[in-house]
Design an enzyme around this catalytic site. Structure first.
Site, PDB file in Angstrom:
ATOM      1  N   ASP A 133      31.242  82.338 -17.086  1.00 18.78           N
ATOM      2  CA  ASP A 133      30.709  81.061 -17.537  1.00 18.78           C
ATOM      3  C   ASP A 133      31.213  80.005 -16.545  1.00 18.78           C
ATOM      4  OD1 ASP A 133      29.536  78.994 -18.880  1.00 18.78           O
ATOM      5  OD2 ASP A 133      30.089  79.730 -20.863  1.00 18.78           O
TER       6      ASP A 133
HETATM    7  C1  BGC Z   1      27.697  77.166 -21.043  1.00 23.85           C
HETATM    8  C2  BGC Z   1      26.791  78.331 -20.763  1.00 23.85           C
HETATM    9  C3  BGC Z   1      25.767  77.930 -19.722  1.00 23.85           C
HETATM   10  C4  BGC Z   1      26.493  77.484 -18.479  1.00 23.85           C
HETATM   11  C5  BGC Z   1      25.553  77.139 -17.325  1.00 23.85           C
HETATM   12  C6  BGC Z   1      28.258  76.557 -19.774  1.00 23.85           C
HETATM   13  O1  BGC Z   1      28.934  75.363 -20.035  1.00 23.85           O
HETATM   14  O2  BGC Z   1      28.753  77.608 -21.876  1.00 23.85           O
HETATM   15  O3  BGC Z   1      26.158  78.736 -21.930  1.00 23.85           O
HETATM   16  O4  BGC Z   1      24.899  78.979 -19.448  1.00 23.85           O
HETATM   17  O5  BGC Z   1      27.274  76.333 -18.799  1.00 23.85           O
HETATM   18  O6  BGC Z   1      24.730  76.115 -17.631  1.00 23.85           O
END
Ligand code: BGC
Length: 738
Positions: A300
């Site tokens: 993530d």
């Molecule tokens: C979120 C993810 C997301 C990623 C990219 C993160 O802050 O937890 O779900 O896919 O950002 O956008």
């Protein structure tokens, strides 16, 4: 056999193709083909790439660059994204919202990096891209897996059309605490329903077989246990007994994997005191050992550097070591892999074999998902085509009046050619529009030797109703091919006309269909230039077909769909309006030459320049001309050599029609501003070039002098131009002496 190539496709002249042109060929071609490589072929291609890659290029594939200003990334990488892409490439780029920018950056990666490996552009396409569907929790409430799959297929198609190939979805976290804010992003509390919805979403995003150019790579997230955050507080630790992991939290991930999900995203939080992004039990034991996952895991956002924040690593280098060793292939946006992985290898803590093992699934995914074939944003996927216009279904009209005289049987109409080309995958419907007939009939109509007929005359009301029908059809279709011009009786003998305007309400038809906003391609069937100034400004693509003969419809379909590359060039100057006629290129220089700085136009209501010059013609590729050389002086009577280099500067094979023009500057008579004195058609593969030689001898240099009453070659100064039409700019000079 369903289709064949017309024998003389080069007769079609693509005269206008603006930036927004509809690429019918690409669009139609993209609807069908999923990538058909076998697993072994995918592996071989990846192996072949790995063999050529440097360590830095490999580590770049393990990195996703942020498409927005990210201080966390800057701290580790001082280069701009473009520099990184050019120097080493990248596995992926995150969050570039503008499709044009995506396309530009992909061109940098594909064309300017050493190994031309395309980048995966990733974005959170969670419940729609352009068309936004209900939130995931609402979609799950439908309990309708088919509908969920269809919705995500639409999202995929729209995202792919914008250049996004990777979505960070589906979120398959089971959520049992309504305080958790991200419950809305998932399918609720139940592992069985969650698994069914997860499966449907993966199928919707990716299709049944990976690699179709209108689908995207799915990413099951957040692996795993994120929804169990203590107290429903986002990011807080999760404590989940192993049996609950297997029975409740993991099944939707397993379902996503079984449906073919090509990537997983690690979660942010601690799972039972080990951060998920450094958790070997999750990423290695469960995902790879137990489930045999062949894809790759991305962290993530910034989660690798967060291993330090969690207190799981002493410093960033250790964070990188732990994340990588636990099975995390790609770092999202923190730049930590780019900075610290090379050191890990140099210090012997990570082997190059481990690096290769981590890079391989990323390369294989790019190969399997068709990135190398379709790196750029896709064209609009076409499901329906409206063929519109009074010549769309014409058959004998495509033969001209003389062609029809021997009753050779009907030609293949353009409607038929298009239908045959696209097959049943695309709905092709036809609207005739207003009828074409002459104000003053032709004596050639209904001759026993031919079958030429005018279309029945109509009242203005009938014509307008026909236009309304055509507009309605265009609205129901993805694009319109308008076929306008002149029936056979409107051209050739006894068929002169005082106005070159599109007759019989055709201009109204064109404007009304264009006003629907649907992409329009104009195909002209005619025997002379017509006034298409409005179309030149408003219609993305114009193809001049003239009267294309027996195989006309097939040939035109070949050109429209990209199976043949047009290379016809106009043998006449194309005026802007009737009032400019006669308008030909080889006129003399006059009192106020058109080349003088003061010159604007001979008219006050229109430019003097033609709409398209003599010799003009476009192609799906481009050509450049250079290195023009000519013998600078020669005796009258000698033969001069002119050489020029022509290069195919585009991406498709095509034929250039290289044209040579001369001008005699002074003499016993005024000479035309330019005269064609040589031409050659040359077929060139993309990037290929050839040097052509022309000769200028007595035949080319002589003219009949009205003052001397004889043929002369005069000792004078001459200009030479070579290029793709009569306005060619590449110039040289020579002098003839006594
Ligand atoms: C979120 C993810 C997301 C990623 C990219 C993160 O802050 O937890 O779900 O896919 O950002 O956008």
């Amino acid at each position: 056999m369903r289709r064949r190539t017309a024998p003389c496709w080069w007769m079609y002249v693509l005269i206008a193709l603006l930036a927004t042109a509809v690429q019918l060929g690409q669009a139609a071609g993209q609807t069908s083909s999923a990538n058909s490589l076998t697993d072994a072929q995918v592996r071989d291609k990846a192996t072949n790439l790995l063999r050529q890659m440097t360590l830095d290029e490999k580590i770049a594939q393990l990195s996703q660059l942020p498409g927005f200003p990210a201080p966390e990334f800057k701290e580790n990488v001082s280069k701009t994204m473009e520099e990184v892409l050019k120097q080493v490439g990248a596995g992926s780029v995150l969050w570039v919202p503008d499709p044009k920018e995506i396309n530009r950056l992909q061109h940098v990666a594909v064309e300017q990096s050493r190994l031309h490996i395309p980048v995966l552009f990733g974005l959170d396409v969670i419940h729609g891209y352009h068309t936004i569907f209900p939130a995931p929790i609402a979609m799950a409430s439908s309990w309708d897996t088919k509908m969920v799959e269809d919705a995500q297929a639409v999202a995929a198609r729209e995202a792919r059309a914008a250049g996004i190939q990777w979505t960070f979805a589906p979120m398959v976290d089971i959520a049992r605490d309504a305080r958790w804010g991200r419950m809305v992003e998932g399918a609720g509390e139940d592992p069985y329903l969650g698994a069914a919805i997860a499966r449907a979403q993966v199928l919707g995003f990716q299709g049944k077989q990976p690699g179709a150019p209108d689908r995207v790579l799915a990413c099951a997230k957040h692996f795993a246990g994120y929804g169990a955050a203590e107290g429903g507080r986002d990011y807080d630790s999760s404590y989940v007994p192993e049996e609950q992991m297997w029975n409740v939290y993991l099944p939707p991930f397993k379902a996503a994997l079984d449906a073919g999900a090509g990537s997983f995203m690690s979660a942010y939080m601690d799972l039972n005191d080990v951060p998920a992004s450094g958790n070997a039990w999750l990423m290695h034991d469960v995902l790879r050992e137990s489930w045999k996952f062949q894809g790759f895991v991305v962290s993530d956002a910034f989660a690798v550097r967060s291993l330090l924040t969690h207190g799981y690593a002493r410093d960033y280098q250790e964070a990188v070591h732990k994340a990588f060793s636990a099975g995390l292939n790609m770092d999202m946006a923190s730049g930590t892999y780019l900075k610290y992985l090379p050191m890990e290898v140099q210090q012997g803590r990570i082997t190059t074999q481990q690096i290769d093992d981590a890079v391989r699934p990323i390369l294989e995914t790019k190969i399997r998902f068709g990135l190398f074939e379709h790196p750029y944003k896709s064209g609009k996927t076409i499901h329906s085509i409206a063929v519109i216009g009074p010549l769309g279904d014409a058959d004998t009209d495509l033969l001209t009046m003389w062609g029809a005289m021997t009753k050779p049987g009907p030609a293949i109409s353009i409607l038929k050619g298009i239908q045959e080309k696209v097959g049943s995958a695309v709905r092709v419907a036809y609207a005739h529009g207003p009828n074409l007939y002459r104000d003053i009939p032709s004596p050639f109509e209904n001759l026993p030797i031919s079958e030429m007929k005018e279309q029945p005359s109509q009242t203005p009301e009938e014509a307008h109703r026909a236009i309304e029908d055509a507009v309605a059809l265009a609205r129901r279709s993805d694009l319109a091919v308008l076929v306008l011009g002149e029936i056979d009786l409107m051209s050739a003998e006894y068929a002169s006309r005082a106005s070159l305007k599109l007759s019989n309400h055709q201009q109204e038809l064109l404007a009304a269909v264009s006003a629907t906003g649907k992409p329009v391609v104009l195909v002209l069937v005619n025997g002379r230039p017509l006034d298409v100034s409005w179309a030149a400004e408003h219609v993305p693509a114009i193809l001049e077909a003239w009267y294309p003969g027996s195989q006309g419809g097939n040939g035109i379909a070949d050109v429209l769909f990209g199976d043949a590359n047009p290379s016809g060039h106009l043998p006449v100057t194309w005026p802007r309006s009737t009032g400019q006629e006669p308008r030909y290129y080889s006129h003399n220089l006059t009192q106020l030459p058109e080349t003088s700085p003061d010159f604007k136009s001979r008219y006050w209501d229109v430019l003097s320049t033609p709409l398209y010059p003599f010799g003009h013609g476009l192609s799906y590729t481009t050509f450049a001309f250079d290195n023009l050389k000519v013998t600078p002086t020669a005796r009258v009577g000698a033969t001069l050599d002119v050489s020029v280099n022509v290069t195919n500067t585009g991406k498709r094979a095509g034929d250039a029609v290289v044209q040579l023009y001369i001008h005699q500057r002074a003499g016993s008579a005024s000479r035309p501003v330019r005269e064609l004195k040589g031409f050659e058609r040359v077929a060139l593969e993309p990037g290929a070039n050839r040097t052509l030689h022309f000769t200028l001898g007595k035949d080319e240099l002589q003219f009949w002098s009205p003052s001397l009453k004889k043929w002369v070659v005069e000792p004078e100064q001459f200009d030479v131009w070579v290029g793709g039409d009569s306005s060619a700019a590449l110039h040289a000079e020579f002098r003839l002496t006594e």
